[in-house]
Design a protein around this motif. Structure first.
Motif, PDB file in Angstrom:
ATOM      1  N   GLU A 112      46.053  51.117  39.901  1.00 62.43           N
ATOM      2  CA  GLU A 112      46.674  51.265  38.587  1.00 62.43           C
ATOM      3  C   GLU A 112      47.481  50.022  38.198  1.00 62.43           C
ATOM      4  OE1 GLU A 112      46.462  53.750  40.818  1.00 62.43           O
ATOM      5  OE2 GLU A 112      44.980  54.795  39.594  1.00 62.43           O
ATOM      6  N   THR A 113      47.938  49.279  39.199  1.00 60.56           N
ATOM      7  CA  THR A 113      48.696  48.058  38.921  1.00 60.56           C
ATOM      8  C   THR A 113      47.879  47.090  38.081  1.00 60.56           C
ATOM      9  OG1 THR A 113      49.861  48.289  41.027  1.00 60.56           O
ATOM     10  CG2 THR A 113      49.907  46.116  39.998  1.00 60.56           C
ATOM     11  N   PHE A 114      46.565  47.125  38.241  1.00 56.79           N
ATOM     12  CA  PHE A 114      45.701  46.148  37.586  1.00 56.79           C
ATOM     13  C   PHE A 114      45.101  46.647  36.272  1.00 56.79           C
ATOM     14  CE2 PHE A 114      46.049  44.811  41.913  1.00 56.79           C
ATOM     15  CZ  PHE A 114      46.002  43.424  41.868  1.00 56.79           C
ATOM     16  N   THR A 115      45.409  47.869  35.869  1.00 53.85           N
ATOM     17  CA  THR A 115      44.805  48.399  34.645  1.00 53.85           C
ATOM     18  C   THR A 115      45.280  47.668  33.398  1.00 53.85           C
ATOM     19  OG1 THR A 115      46.520  50.111  34.500  1.00 53.85           O
ATOM     20  CG2 THR A 115      44.463  50.696  35.623  1.00 53.85           C
ATOM     21  N   THR A 116      46.451  47.060  33.453  1.00 53.77           N
ATOM     22  CA  THR A 116      46.978  46.334  32.294  1.00 53.77           C
ATOM     23  C   THR A 116      46.629  44.850  32.335  1.00 53.77           C
ATOM     24  OG1 THR A 116      49.088  45.966  33.435  1.00 53.77           O
ATOM     25  CG2 THR A 116      48.905  47.940  32.058  1.00 53.77           C
ATOM     26  N   MET A 117      45.882  44.447  33.319  1.00 53.85           N
ATOM     27  CA  MET A 117      45.550  43.030  33.481  1.00 53.85           C
ATOM     28  C   MET A 117      44.381  42.652  32.582  1.00 53.85           C
ATOM     29  SD  MET A 117      44.559  41.053  37.019  1.00 53.85           S
ATOM     30  CE  MET A 117      45.806  39.859  37.495  1.00 53.85           C
ATOM     31  N   SER A 118      44.535  41.580  31.817  1.00 52.71           N
ATOM     32  CA  SER A 118      43.452  41.106  30.958  1.00 52.71           C
ATOM     33  C   SER A 118      42.434  40.324  31.775  1.00 52.71           C
ATOM     34  CB  SER A 118      44.012  40.206  29.856  1.00 52.71           C
ATOM     35  OG  SER A 118      44.460  38.970  30.398  1.00 52.71           O
ATOM     36  N   ALA A 119      41.262  40.117  31.194  1.00 44.93           N
ATOM     37  CA  ALA A 119      40.216  39.350  31.876  1.00 44.93           C
ATOM     38  C   ALA A 119      40.687  37.926  32.157  1.00 44.93           C
ATOM     39  CB  ALA A 119      38.949  39.337  31.028  1.00 44.93           C
ATOM     40  N   LYS A 120      41.396  37.331  31.204  1.00 44.78           N
ATOM     41  CA  LYS A 120      41.868  35.956  31.391  1.00 44.78           C
ATOM     42  C   LYS A 120      42.927  35.879  32.484  1.00 44.78           C
ATOM     43  CE  LYS A 120      40.872  34.388  26.681  1.00 44.78           C
ATOM     44  NZ  LYS A 120      41.448  33.920  25.394  1.00 44.78           N
ATOM     45  N   ALA A 121      43.818  36.863  32.527  1.00 47.31           N
ATOM     46  CA  ALA A 121      44.837  36.884  33.576  1.00 47.31           C
ATOM     47  C   ALA A 121      44.198  37.035  34.948  1.00 47.31           C
ATOM     48  CB  ALA A 121      45.827  38.017  33.326  1.00 47.31           C
ATOM     49  N   ALA A 122      43.193  37.914  35.037  1.00 42.44           N
ATOM     50  CA  ALA A 122      42.494  38.121  36.305  1.00 42.44           C
ATOM     51  C   ALA A 122      41.787  36.846  36.744  1.00 42.44           C
ATOM     52  CB  ALA A 122      41.489  39.261  36.164  1.00 42.44           C
ATOM     53  N   ALA A 123      41.158  36.170  35.789  1.00 47.94           N
ATOM     54  CA  ALA A 123      40.466  34.920  36.106  1.00 47.94           C
ATOM     55  C   ALA A 123      41.456  33.861  36.573  1.00 47.94           C
ATOM     56  CB  ALA A 123      39.693  34.430  34.888  1.00 47.94           C
ATOM     57  N   ALA A 124      42.627  33.823  35.947  1.00 49.75           N
ATOM     58  CA  ALA A 124      43.646  32.853  36.347  1.00 49.75           C
ATOM     59  C   ALA A 124      44.132  33.121  37.763  1.00 49.75           C
ATOM     60  CB  ALA A 124      44.817  32.896  35.368  1.00 49.75           C
ATOM     61  N   LEU A 125      44.376  34.393  38.101  1.00 55.88           N
ATOM     62  CA  LEU A 125      44.826  34.719  39.451  1.00 55.88           C
ATOM     63  C   LEU A 125      43.762  34.332  40.476  1.00 55.88           C
ATOM     64  CD1 LEU A 125      46.741  37.894  40.553  1.00 55.88           C
ATOM     65  CD2 LEU A 125      44.991  36.876  42.002  1.00 55.88           C
ATOM     66  N   GLU A 126      42.509  34.626  40.158  1.00 52.15           N
ATOM     67  CA  GLU A 126      41.439  34.263  41.081  1.00 52.15           C
ATOM     68  C   GLU A 126      41.362  32.748  41.245  1.00 52.15           C
ATOM     69  OE1 GLU A 126      36.625  34.809  41.814  1.00 52.15           O
ATOM     70  OE2 GLU A 126      37.544  35.688  40.032  1.00 52.15           O
ATOM     71  N   GLY A 127      41.503  32.017  40.140  1.00 56.55           N
ATOM     72  CA  GLY A 127      41.481  30.563  40.220  1.00 56.55           C
ATOM     73  C   GLY A 127      42.610  30.022  41.075  1.00 56.55           C
ATOM     74  N   GLY A 128      43.799  30.604  40.914  1.00 59.30           N
ATOM     75  CA  GLY A 128      44.921  30.191  41.744  1.00 59.30           C
ATOM     76  C   GLY A 128      44.656  30.466  43.210  1.00 59.30           C
ATOM     77  N   ALA A 129      44.077  31.632  43.505  1.00 54.67           N
ATOM     78  CA  ALA A 129      43.768  31.997  44.889  1.00 54.67           C
ATOM     79  C   ALA A 129      42.736  31.065  45.502  1.00 54.67           C
ATOM     80  CB  ALA A 129      43.268  33.441  44.944  1.00 54.67           C
ATOM     81  N   LEU A 130      41.862  30.497  44.666  1.00 57.13           N
ATOM     82  CA  LEU A 130      40.844  29.569  45.154  1.00 57.13           C
ATOM     83  C   LEU A 130      41.398  28.167  45.374  1.00 57.13           C
ATOM     84  CD1 LEU A 130      37.683  30.513  43.040  1.00 57.13           C
ATOM     85  CD2 LEU A 130      38.195  31.089  45.404  1.00 57.13           C
ATOM     86  N   GLY A 131      42.657  27.965  44.991  1.00 57.44           N
ATOM     87  CA  GLY A 131      43.261  26.650  45.177  1.00 57.44           C
ATOM     88  C   GLY A 131      43.092  25.720  43.998  1.00 57.44           C
ATOM     89  N   ALA A 137      44.096  36.208  48.320  1.00 56.01           N
ATOM     90  CA  ALA A 137      42.663  36.419  48.521  1.00 56.01           C
ATOM     91  C   ALA A 137      42.306  37.901  48.594  1.00 56.01           C
ATOM     92  CB  ALA A 137      42.198  35.710  49.788  1.00 56.01           C
ATOM     93  N   LEU A 138      43.253  38.733  49.012  1.00 52.83           N
ATOM     94  CA  LEU A 138      43.033  40.176  49.064  1.00 52.83           C
ATOM     95  C   LEU A 138      42.562  40.723  47.728  1.00 52.83           C
ATOM     96  CD1 LEU A 138      43.474  43.011  50.396  1.00 52.83           C
ATOM     97  CD2 LEU A 138      45.847  42.861  49.636  1.00 52.83           C
ATOM     98  N   TYR A 139      43.010  40.100  46.637  1.00 54.01           N
ATOM     99  CA  TYR A 139      42.752  40.631  45.301  1.00 54.01           C
ATOM    100  C   TYR A 139      41.571  39.963  44.593  1.00 54.01           C
ATOM    101  CZ  TYR A 139      47.490  42.131  46.350  1.00 54.01           C
ATOM    102  OH  TYR A 139      48.592  42.665  46.972  1.00 54.01           O
ATOM    103  N   ILE A 140      40.908  39.018  45.250  1.00 56.87           N
ATOM    104  CA  ILE A 140      39.816  38.299  44.595  1.00 56.87           C
ATOM    105  C   ILE A 140      38.703  39.225  44.110  1.00 56.87           C
ATOM    106  CG2 ILE A 140      37.880  36.726  45.049  1.00 56.87           C
ATOM    107  CD1 ILE A 140      39.812  34.872  46.471  1.00 56.87           C
ATOM    108  N   PRO A 141      38.181  40.161  44.929  1.00 57.93           N
ATOM    109  CA  PRO A 141      37.098  41.014  44.428  1.00 57.93           C
ATOM    110  C   PRO A 141      37.478  41.805  43.181  1.00 57.93           C
ATOM    111  CG  PRO A 141      37.217  41.148  46.817  1.00 57.93           C
ATOM    112  CD  PRO A 141      38.444  40.409  46.364  1.00 57.93           C
ATOM    113  N   THR A 142      38.676  42.382  43.169  1.00 51.89           N
ATOM    114  CA  THR A 142      39.105  43.167  42.014  1.00 51.89           C
ATOM    115  C   THR A 142      39.296  42.284  40.786  1.00 51.89           C
ATOM    116  OG1 THR A 142      40.149  44.853  43.374  1.00 51.89           O
ATOM    117  CG2 THR A 142      40.920  44.662  41.112  1.00 51.89           C
ATOM    118  N   CYS A 143      39.932  41.132  40.964  1.00 55.79           N
ATOM    119  CA  CYS A 143      40.146  40.230  39.832  1.00 55.79           C
ATOM    120  C   CYS A 143      38.821  39.700  39.295  1.00 55.79           C
ATOM    121  CB  CYS A 143      41.056  39.075  40.240  1.00 55.79           C
ATOM    122  SG  CYS A 143      42.788  39.554  40.451  1.00 55.79           S
ATOM    123  N   ALA A 144      37.871  39.440  40.186  1.00 52.57           N
ATOM    124  CA  ALA A 144      36.556  38.971  39.746  1.00 52.57           C
ATOM    125  C   ALA A 144      35.874  40.022  38.877  1.00 52.57           C
ATOM    126  CB  ALA A 144      35.685  38.640  40.950  1.00 52.57           C
TER     127      ALA A 144
END
Length: 452
Positions: free
Chosen positions: A58-77, A132-139
């Motif tokens: 539920e924490t991620f239900t308010t997350m936009s696609a762009k925010a999720a992509a940004a978090l994944e990008g940050g996690a990738l370095g 990195a734990l959140y990469i699949p969900t953010c993707a």
């Protein structure tokens, strides 16, 4: 809903591996890796998955696609400048709306600094490992907004939809050719490459040397394809459309997730087969848990090789098989993202002399499964990779990117259920290990379970 379930599955897997306060002596060699990091990964896993920090899908239900992509990008370095400012702004808004019980404070603070940082700013190794734990969900969330992420930044689905594949009629014709006497007699590399093409795959799924080999054969006098297929395959190799070569077209959310998570998995293992520093830190944190302490010695040895920057080619055949069997089984609770990374790490060590040849019945099972609904859910690259499998050849024809995407899929990072029998066959094929008697092995490793 699919991505909420995927996150819960990942969290549950990591929860079983929650660390204890009594570290065993045999794990002490990795303690310096954890203590040298600014973020205590074991504590993060314990807090997030052990219950002291309440976090859920539920924490991620308010997350936009762009925010999720940004978090994944940050996690990738990725550097802050690689991720456009609007996406980082969305991520900042999402983070600031979370209370302290919803996200680890050290990860949150680091991400906020990164969102506001100079273009050259990147997240540290320990933060990347924690995220990195959140990469699949953010993707998955990003894919729902037609976005995917690589180490080069955030890209749109249109970049992939312009790739080409054979038309359905040409795929059928090529499949028929491969099942005939002329197709069966082909060199293994040519047959595997054509199998990828016949399954609706894209040329980027082939390794560079296999692509060159196929092009030479198709252009030469020894080519046994019909003139129409010869023309189509040549156009496909050039990435051009023709009568029988079409653009891939619209991608499903699942297909785009395949690509995005595959890119993330690929970024966690370098070209020489060594885990990235963040992946090594993640493995080290896992080995600090109760579950890590209870593992069979052969599995612990493999994970130690990973954590120390070793390569899978250093493993003996027996140890490789034990590791692949563990990764394919229900007792493996290391989490989808890390499982995918480890499958990729293991498959990089597969060569022509360490491979699996599938039986006719196994190939039929995979072909039947691929022709079902899963075929419309996965990416063209992934369909092509599995097509190489159904051609009865080894996975050595695949590019590193295609192999990483296949590993992400098999590791559970995409959120598509795979029947156990199918999963075992595909992991056997990609790892070069005969799990539960699958196929037949054409070779064996010669190393030992230690870093080379």
């Amino acid at each position: 809903m699919r991505y909420q379930l995927l996150l819960l599955a990942n969290l549950a897997a990591y929860a079983l591996a929650a660390p204890t306060t009594n570290a065993l002596d045999r794990r002490s060699f990795i303690s310096s890796i954890i203590s040298d990091l600014g973020v205590d990964l074991s504590s993060i896993l314990d807090a997030v998955l052990g219950g002291s920090v309440s976090i859920s899908a539920e924490t991620f239900t308010t997350m936009s696609a762009k925010a999720a992509a940004a978090l994944e990008g940050g996690a990738l370095g990725c550097s802050a400048g690689t991720i456009h400012s609007e996406a980082r702004s969305d991520l900042k808004v999402w983070l600031e709306a979370l209370d302290d019980s919803s996200f680890d404070s050290s990860l949150k603070a680091s991400l906020l600094d990164w969102c506001d940082g100079d273009d050259s700013v990147t997240l540290s190794t320990d933060v990347c490992a924690g995220l990195a734990l959140y990469i699949p969900t953010c993707a998955g969330i990003a894919a729902a907004g037609d976005l995917y992420v690589t180490v080069d930044g955030i890209l749109g689905a249109a970049d992939l939809e312009s790739e080409v594949c054979l038309s359905s009629s040409a795929q059928t014709t090529l499949t028929t050719f491969l099942s005939g006497s002329a197709g069966v007699a082909l060199d293994a590399d040519i047959r595997g490459a054509l199998g990828l093409c016949a399954a609706g795959g894209v040329v980027s799924g082939l390794s560079a040397d296999i692509k060159a080999t196929l092009k030479t054969w198709v252009s030469g006098s020894s080519c046994t394809l019909s003139s129409s297929l010869q023309t189509a395959v040549l156009a496909w190799l050039e990435g051009s459309t023709s009568t029988d070569v079409i653009v891939v077209g619209d991608l499903s959310t699942e297909a785009l997730t395949c690509v995005s998570v595959g890119a993330a998995v690929g970024a966690r293992v370098d070209s020489s087969g060594i885990l990235s520093s963040s992946a090594q830190a993640s493995i080290s944190a896992f080995l600090e848990t109760d579950l890590g302490a209870e593992l069979d010695t052969s599995i612990t040895d493999c994970l130690n090789v990973c954590a120390e920057g070793g390569v899978s080619t250093s493993l003996s055949a027996d140890v490789r098989l034990a590791f692949a069997t563990w990764l394919s089984g229900s007792s493996c609770s290391i989490g989808a993202e890390l499982k995918s990374v480890l499958l990729y790490w293991l498959s990089i060590g597969v060569s022509s002399d360490i491979s699996i040849t599938l039986t006719t019945s196994e190939i039929t099972s995979i072909s039947t499964w691929l022709s079902g609904s899963v075929g419309s859910d996965i990416s063209a690259s992934l369909k092509g990779s599995i097509g190489a499998c159904t051609a009865g050849e080894t996975m050595t024809v695949l590019s590193a990117e295609a192999l990483a995407e296949l590993s992400a899929f098999l590791g559970g990072s995409v959120g598509i259920d795979i029947d156990t029998d199918i999963l075992i066959i595909l992991i056997s094929w990609s790892s070069g290990c005969s799990i539960s008697g699958t196929g037949s092995s054409s070779g064996s490793g010669s190393g030992s379970a230690s870093a080379s």
